[in-house]
Design an enzyme around this catalytic site. Structure first.
Site, short mmCIF file in Angstrom:
data_model
loop_
_atom_site.label_atom_id
_atom_site.label_comp_id
_atom_site.label_asym_id
_atom_site.label_seq_id
_atom_site.Cartn_x
_atom_site.Cartn_y
_atom_site.Cartn_z
N CYS A 145 15.48 63.34 45.75
CA CYS A 145 14.85 64.54 45.23
C CYS A 145 14.34 64.48 43.99
CB CYS A 145 15.81 65.78 45.56
SG CYS A 145 17.07 65.52 44.47
N GLY A 146 13.59 65.45 43.74
CA GLY A 146 12.78 65.70 42.35
C GLY A 146 12.23 67.21 42.10
N ASN A 147 11.66 67.36 41.12
CA ASN A 147 11.16 68.85 40.70
C ASN A 147 10.22 69.07 41.93
OD1 ASN A 147 12.31 68.61 38.36
ND2 ASN A 147 10.64 67.61 37.28
N PHE A 148 9.56 68.22 42.49
CA PHE A 148 8.42 68.64 43.43
C PHE A 148 9.01 69.18 44.87
CE2 PHE A 148 9.80 64.26 43.82
CZ PHE A 148 10.11 64.36 44.99
N GLY A 149 10.52 68.77 44.99
CA GLY A 149 11.14 68.94 46.25
C GLY A 149 11.94 67.80 46.74
N SER A 150 11.76 67.36 47.92
CA SER A 150 12.66 66.55 48.36
C SER A 150 11.90 65.11 49.09
CB SER A 150 13.87 67.02 49.32
OG SER A 150 13.23 67.27 50.42
N ASP A 196 5.04 55.45 34.23
CA ASP A 196 6.77 55.96 34.36
C ASP A 196 7.20 54.76 35.05
OD1 ASP A 196 8.76 57.73 34.52
OD2 ASP A 196 8.02 58.94 36.10
P1 ADP Z 1 10.09 62.12 41.31
O1 ADP Z 1 8.61 62.20 40.99
O2 ADP Z 1 10.54 63.31 41.32
O3 ADP Z 1 10.69 61.12 40.21
P2 ADP Z 1 10.21 59.95 43.38
O4 ADP Z 1 8.84 59.43 43.92
O5 ADP Z 1 10.78 58.74 42.16
O6 ADP Z 1 9.95 61.29 42.68
O7 ADP Z 1 11.33 59.99 44.36
C1 ADP Z 1 12.43 60.51 44.16
C2 ADP Z 1 13.61 59.75 45.15
O8 ADP Z 1 13.18 59.90 46.49
C3 ADP Z 1 13.59 58.21 44.62
O9 ADP Z 1 14.42 57.97 43.78
C4 ADP Z 1 14.36 57.77 45.78
O10 ADP Z 1 15.69 58.12 46.04
C5 ADP Z 1 13.40 58.61 47.00
N1 ADP Z 1 12.12 57.98 47.46
C6 ADP Z 1 11.23 58.02 46.80
N2 ADP Z 1 10.08 57.50 47.67
C7 ADP Z 1 10.70 56.72 48.52
C8 ADP Z 1 10.20 55.54 49.42
N3 ADP Z 1 9.18 55.22 49.62
N4 ADP Z 1 11.36 55.15 50.16
C9 ADP Z 1 12.74 55.52 49.92
N5 ADP Z 1 13.02 56.41 49.39
C10 ADP Z 1 12.24 56.82 48.60
MG MG Z 2 10.96 58.94 40.06
#
Ligand code: ADP
Ligand code: MG
EC number: 2.7.10.2
Length: 436
Positions: free
Chosen positions: A163-168, A278
């Site tokens: 998950c992150g700020n944007f959602g899940s 990033d």
């Molecule tokens: P943020 O911009 O909030 O950091 P991310 O793109 O890094 O978002 O994604 C957050 C989390 O979601 C990652 O740490 C991972 O656990 C999971 N995730 C994101 N993309 C993938 C993917 N392509 N495959 C599997 N898990 C993913």
């Molecule tokens: Mg990230």
């Protein structure tokens, strides 16, 4: 006891199906029905628009069944599809063996079925996985390639990958012309501003232009109940989390292998004139223990043809500990500032998931750097690798190595280790396939 067989067949009553699972000597029957809105579900189960989505979901989650669906009786598929108006002429879901996301269990790795017989079964190669090539590398599939995906070809399961700020980010399946693939779906949470949607679309536009084995590919975007960014799956999780507490289990050569792959992905970005902005261990996702991909293009920018850097209009919520001095001082971002972040990522990996500049706050780090100080060599880190990360932390960006150099140094080091190690017949294979 191993579950034996499952079978799906249409019932006389229009729009309903019987799902039968055999377990031991018992047969369990479930009724699949449609509600007034035409959604499919098993009793008390999650509802889906199509039968295909429900079946794919039941492969990921038991959702009240005696066990998760594995393989259905092949005979049942044709009749079920013929009777199901919601299943278009796609490869049958029911005859396919269950695909599983790669998992990194404590004793290593559960490999996907290899396309080419690998000389060492314990040691899967990136090219033996389904995510080495783009799913659109097949010209037949390429015909359907569009940025916007149809909702009916997407299953979004309520299984959270992160998950992150944007959602899940949720696990799912995307159905293509000839195959279906595991996907990770970034779902924008409800009630977000237009600016957030625009931001997610910008991330999608960047990813859409990239195609490299060491970068998480975008499959497309889906605008339905929410805006969703559909990506190929890297189910092993972020690099730093994977490495925590694994000093004994994961040798330095394995860490160097993964970092070399990150360098190959970054070299590709540098060639294409994109800046990531990033790069950090949290944004390096694993497909398996021996295969890493760069992810999270939320801050990334495409540089103009004649530009070597991007100037941010104002400072934002930035990962300061990963940023080069010119990013913080002048808001200038280039592939050379990504090289600085790569150095920090190397440090994180060779310290097996430690947090960089431990007790310091972001702004204190810049002072520390200005004084000419740098993080120390992590205990397990080989001197050659510390020397490379130190070069990545060259204060003046003009004097810092580029990714062309970084990748070469990583490659030389990794291959020197691999050739020293006993029984590494694939080493040459890696060199040819990855760097040739
Ligand atoms: P943020 O911009 O909030 O950091 P991310 O793109 O890094 O978002 O994604 C957050 C989390 O979601 C990652 O740490 C991972 O656990 C999971 N995730 C994101 N993309 C993938 C993917 N392509 N495959 C599997 N898990 C993913
Ligand atoms: Mg990230």
């Amino acid at each position: 006891m191993e579950p034996l067989l499952s079978r799906l067949r249409p019932r006389k009553e229009q729009g309903t199906y019987a799902l039968s699972l055999v377990y031991g000597k018992t047969v369990y029957h479930y009724l699949i029905s449609q509600d007034k809105a035409g959604k499919f579900c098993i009793p008390e189960g999650t509802k889906f628009d199509t039968l295909w989505q429900l079946v794919e979901y039941l492969k990921l989650k038991a959702d009240g069944l005696i066990y998760r669906l594995k393989e259905a009786c092949p005979n049942s598929s044709a009749s079920a599809e013929a009777a199901a108006p919601t299943l278009p002429a796609h490869p049958s879901t029911f005859t396919q063996p269950q695909r599983r996301v790669d998992t990194l269990n404590s004793d290593g790795y559960t490999p996907e079925p290899a396309r080419v017989a690998s000389p060492d079964k314990q040691r899967p190669m990136p090219m033996d996985t389904s995510v080495y090539e783009s799913p659109y590398s097949d010209p037949e599939e390429l015909k359907d390639k569009k940025l916007f995906l149809k909702r009916e070809n997407l299953l979004v399961a309520d299984i959270e990958l992160g998950c992150g700020n944007f959602g899940s980010v949720r696990q799912g399946v995307y159905r293509m012309r000839k195959k279906q693939i595991d996907v990770a779906i970034k779902v924008l949470k409800h009630g977000t501003e237009k600016a957030d949607k625009d931001e997610m679309m910008r991330e999608a536009q960047i990813m859409h232009q990239l195609d490299n084995p060491y970068i998480v590919r975008l499959i497309g975007v889906c605008q339905a109940e929410a805006l969703m960014l559909v990506m190929e799956m890297a189910g092993g999780g972020p690099l730093h989390k994977f490495l925590i507490g694994k000093k004994e289990e994961i040798p330095v050569s394995n860490v160097a292998e993964l970092l070399h792959q990150v360098a190959m992905g970054m070299k590709y970005l540098e060639e294409k004139n994109f800046v990531h902005r990033d790069l950090a261990a949290r944004n390096v996702l694993l497909v398996n223990r021996h295969y890493a991909k760069i992810s999270d293009f939320g801050l990334s920018k495409a540089l103009g043809a004649d530009d070597s850097y991007y100037t941010a209009r104002s400072a934002g919520k930035w990962p300061l500990k990963w940023y080069a001095p010119e990013c913080i001082n002048f808001r200038k971002f280039s592939s050379r500032s990504d090289v600085w972040s790569y150095g920090v990522t190397m440090w994180e990996a060779f310290s097996y998931g430690q947090k960089p500049y431990k007790k310091m706050k972001g702004p204190e780090v810049l002072d520390f750097i200005k004084q000419g100080k740098r993080m120390e060599c992590p205990p397990e880190c080989p001197p050659e690798m510390y020397s490379l990360m130190s070069d990545c932390w060259t204060y003046k960006w003009e004097d810092r190595p580029d990714f062309l150099t970084v990748e070469q140094r990583m490659r030389n080091y990794y291959y020197s280790l691999a050739s020293r190690a006993e029984g590494s017949p694939q080493c040459g294979q890696v060199a040819e396939a990855a760097c040739g």
